[in-house]
Enzyme design. Structure first.
Site, PDB file in Angstrom:
ATOM      1  N   LYS A   1       7.754 -15.418  57.613  1.00 38.56           N
ATOM      2  CA  LYS A   1       9.255 -15.651  57.418  1.00 38.56           C
ATOM      3  C   LYS A   1      10.140 -16.499  58.500  1.00 38.56           C
ATOM      4  CE  LYS A   1       9.787 -12.826  53.137  1.00 38.56           C
ATOM      5  NZ  LYS A   1      10.544 -11.755  52.650  1.00 38.56           N
TER       6      LYS A   1
ATOM      7  N   ARG B   1       3.931  -6.283  52.574  1.00 44.27           N
ATOM      8  CA  ARG B   1       3.539  -7.339  51.734  1.00 44.27           C
ATOM      9  C   ARG B   1       3.289  -8.746  52.636  1.00 44.27           C
ATOM     10  NH1 ARG B   1       6.361 -11.874  49.048  1.00 44.27           N
ATOM     11  NH2 ARG B   1       5.408 -12.117  47.030  1.00 44.27           N
TER      12      ARG B   1
END
Length: 765
Positions: free
Chosen positions: A708, A744
């Site tokens: 991210k 994740r």
């Protein structure tokens, strides 16, 4: 002349009394301070005999003193309530109160110093008229004529009837600390506050026969509730704080009327203290026990008493999780008599008593019911039989379903077929630990401790072997065989990301075909993924929302293919915030639901979650992918508290709508409506999300930091998400250190070793 205020009084008699019990259920000596006021017509007595008064004309305070002192020396009681009533009766009988025929009666006040660690004392004050004392005397005389038997105890098991009366219980100088004040320096540190609390109510005199620790107005329970609340507050004014505390006592503790004073010694320099005090009364009557309930037949409604019960649940044959779910559905689903209110987490436990049998799954639940205890027991036995239980085999042997009544309101009952509270629960960790998930402060009616205290006493009992009774918190996957359970204490799970969208931020467009998706899934499985998360709606910042039909067309074929080709090797989750997509995905083979909106986007999602009974992950976010990055302002920039509070509301909503607690996983939402620094703060303080004492304690946490944008801060501002692999590794390690249960990631192969090594470093053994 008005003589209604004439009294003979005895102030602050200090006595040593056997009252209450210690941790081993033994009566214990405690110092008490007792005051008595007896209504007398002093003017009439003096007018009649002048200075030649005797016990025929008035009450001797010396006689009251000796009567009280002798009585407490020879008797013991479990509660201050029963002791106060007993002292009032003894004075009535022994000190001439009956003879003088004064209607106003008498008052007994008992203070118990050192009862609470942070308060000067607690106490009770009761006032009884002559008529009430006569009725009490008749009750006690009649009891002497009936021998004790091992039958059902009296139905009155709470001392108070929730109405405002002439009695009160009180707590004095309870010392607590909180952020309080409007000045900037007052927002930095907690200040000492002192609480004086009086609850006005009516104590039922016949409670003397029962004499059990009260549930609703238990000192320790109320103080814990108030203390926990105050400790977490940051009010600017005492006025707002005192109103909130009053609301807790009136609404959460069902107090009919309260008086509260809060003092703030640090508020002023040239006075001892500043304070505010209020008196508040609960609106309306007592609705806590009696509600309008549809009774069927003509479709009308009538007043029916709803009771609160707690059940123990267990299974060690067949698909254990499905058996327990069958039991709850059979008892509560579409039922007008019984509603499911809460469930505990689910635990795998070793068998007790008869040890040569399979491990159990154990849980507890809270229900409301209009059934009587016997009717509830009958229904539970019917459900057990429907689940396949054979009642002819050994009692503690293997069974597909076991449903026991642990508590029923505050009832104490002993009969030939049923004992409430459950007689052996205090020695069973597999009962107490799940019960503490949903009712830690619930007092046991006969053992005089809360459920949390009973659990603590049990595990600290000399000779108790924690390894022999070790319990593992688990999450089952009812879409698979009974062996498909995750034991959260073993290791951190890896969720492999499989995006079947053309526009995801990192690998959009790479796996949009079914064959490409299955190939990528197989690679992640080979590299160590525990679950494949299939998503057909991009949630990158600024992403457009596609139609439901498009999303279904993307994910359902892929999930079907994965279930056909990889079912034995990995679990499958569906990443969606739409109820219909979730439903069709589970029917196609998905094992759980991953909803980034926390069940908020689609009003039907929570109902689907409850109906499917699969594990669900609920995440914190604001807005939607299009708007979320414009919604990053948090009060006091305290992102951790905000995320925890919002997730708590999500969890409460899910449980209230029938989602089992053991099926819920939480996600703080890294990268969703957070700035880069806020994301790092969440990772640094991840352990605070589920810290002991918080509403989210023990909930498994999923964290998704993979590739991210916030990771650019430590990755030389790498713009290509695929170049943030090692920055992701650092975030994964921090997640494990903070207690994450699932991480994740895109790069399963690389993160497998990172997470496994972090487990060795940080996961408790």
């Amino acid at each position: 002349m008005n003589t209604s205020g004439d009294k003979i009084q005895l102030h602050n008699l200090r006595v040593d009394c056997l009252v209450g019990v210690d941790a081993w259920e033994r009566p214990k000596h405690q110092p008490l301070v007792i005051s008595v006021a007896v209504a007398c017509d002093i003017a009439g007595s003096v007018k009649a005999v002048g200075d030649n008064l005797s016990s025929k004309h008035t009450v001797s305070y010396s006689e009251v003193l000796h009567t009280v002192r002798n009585f407490v020396a020879k008797n013991s009681y479990r509660t201050l309530e029963a002791l106060a009533i007993a002292i009032a009766h003894e004075i009535f009988v022994k000190c001439g109160v009956r003879q003088i025929k004064q209607q106003a009666g008498l008052t007994v006040k008992i203070e118990k110093p050192k009862a609470l660690l942070f308060a000067d004392f607690v106490g009770i004050e009761i006032t009884r008229t002559r008529q009430e004392l006569e009725e009490l005397d008749q009750l006690l005389e009649s009891k002497k004529q009936v021998p004790d038997t091992r039958v059902v105890r009296p139905s009155l098991l709470e001392p108070y009837d929730h109405t405002v009366g002439n009695d009160s219980i009180f707590i004095r100088q309870l010392a607590l600390s909180a952020i309080i004040g409007i000045n900037p320096w007052e927002r930095l540190h907690k200040q000492r506050l002192f609480f004086d609390i009086t609850i006005h109510l009516h104590l039922i005199s016949s409670f003397i026969i029962v004499d059990r620790i009260p549930d609703v107005f238990n000192f320790r329970t109320m103080v814990k509730k108030v203390s926990d609340y105050v400790d977490a507050t940051t009010f600017k004014t005492l006025e707002a704080l005192v109103e909130s505390v009053a609301s807790i006592l009136l609404n959460d503790c069902a107090a009919p009327k309260v008086w509260i004073r809060i003092s703030k010694p640090s508020a002023v320099a040239f006075a001892d203290t500043a304070s505010v005090e209020i008196t508040r009364e609960r609106d309306g009557g007592d609705e806590s026990a009696r509600k309008r309930v549809k009774t069927g037949g003509g479709g009308g409604e009538e007043d029916v008493v709803e009771h609160i019960a707690y059940l123990g649940l267990g299974s060690n044959l067949g698909n254990r999780a499905k058996n327990i779910a069958f039991g709850l559905d059979s008892l509560c689903k579409n039922n007008t008599t019984t509603k499911l209110l809460d469930t505990s987490f689910l635990y795998e436990t070793k068998p007790m008593y008869v040890t040569e049998q399979p491990n159990f799954l154990n849980a507890a639940c809270k229900i409301s019911t209009t059934l009587s205890p016997r009717d509830l027991l009958k229904r539970l036995k019917e459900i057990e039989a429907e689940a396949g239980r054979d009642f002819t085999v050994i009692r503690n042997g293997p069974r597909p379903l076991d449903m026991d009544i642990l508590f029923y309101d505050t009832l104490e009952l002993k009969s030939d077929i049923l004992e409430i509270p459950h007689k052996l629960m205090h020695e069973r960790e597999f009962v107490l630990r799940p019960l503490c998930d949903i009712a830690p402060t619930l007092p046991h009616p006969t053992r005089f401790h809360t459920c949390a205290k009973l659990l603590s006493l049990l595990i600290h009992t000399e000779g108790y072997d924690p390894e022999a009774h070790k319990m593992h918190q688990i999450t089952p996957f009812p879409t698979r065989a009974d062996t498909a359970i995750w034991t959260w204490s073993t290791h951190t799970r890896i969720m492999g990301i499989l995006t079947v969208t053309p526009d995801s931020f990192s690998d959009g467009g790479l796996f949009t075909g079914v064959d490409a998706a299955v190939t990528q899934a197989r690679l992640m499985i080979q590299n160590g993924a525990d679950v494949i998360d299939v998503g057909g709606q991009s949630t990158r910042p600024g992403a457009d929302i596609v139609s439901q039909e498009v999303e279904i067309g993307r994910v359902v074929p892929v999930i079907k293919a994965l279930r056909e080709n990889c079912a034995e090797e990995v679990l499958i989750s569906v990443d969606t915030f739409r109820a219909e997509v979730a439903r069709l995905a589970v029917l196609a083979g998905a094992d759980f639901i991953n909803d980034v909106s926390g069940g908020e986007y689609d009003e039907n999602m929570v109902a689907v979650m409850a109906d499917l009974k699969v594990p669900v992950c609920i995440m914190h976010m604001r807005g939607n992918p299009k708007t979320m990055q414009s919604l990053t302002k948090y009060d006091n920039n305290d992102v951790v508290t905000e995320v925890r509070n919002v997730l708590t509301k999500h969890v409460d909503r899910l449980i209230a709508n029938g989602v089992y607690r053991w099926n819920i996983i939480i996600d703080p939402g890294i990268g969703f409506a957070k700035t880069g620094e806020q994301n790092f703060t969440l990772l640094r303080k991840l352990d605070q999300m589920t810290a002991a004492g918080t509403a989210l304690e023990r909930f498994p946490v999923l964290v998704g930091p993979s590739r991210k944008g916030f990771l650019k801060a430590g990755a030389a501002n790498k713009e290509d998400p695929k170049e943030r692999v090692w920055a992701t590794a650092a975030a994964c390690s921090a997640s494990v250190m903070g207690g994450a249960a699932i991480i994740r990631v895109h790069d399963v192969k690389e993160m497998k070793d990172v997470i496994a090594t972090s487990d060795v470093l940080y996961r408790p053994k």
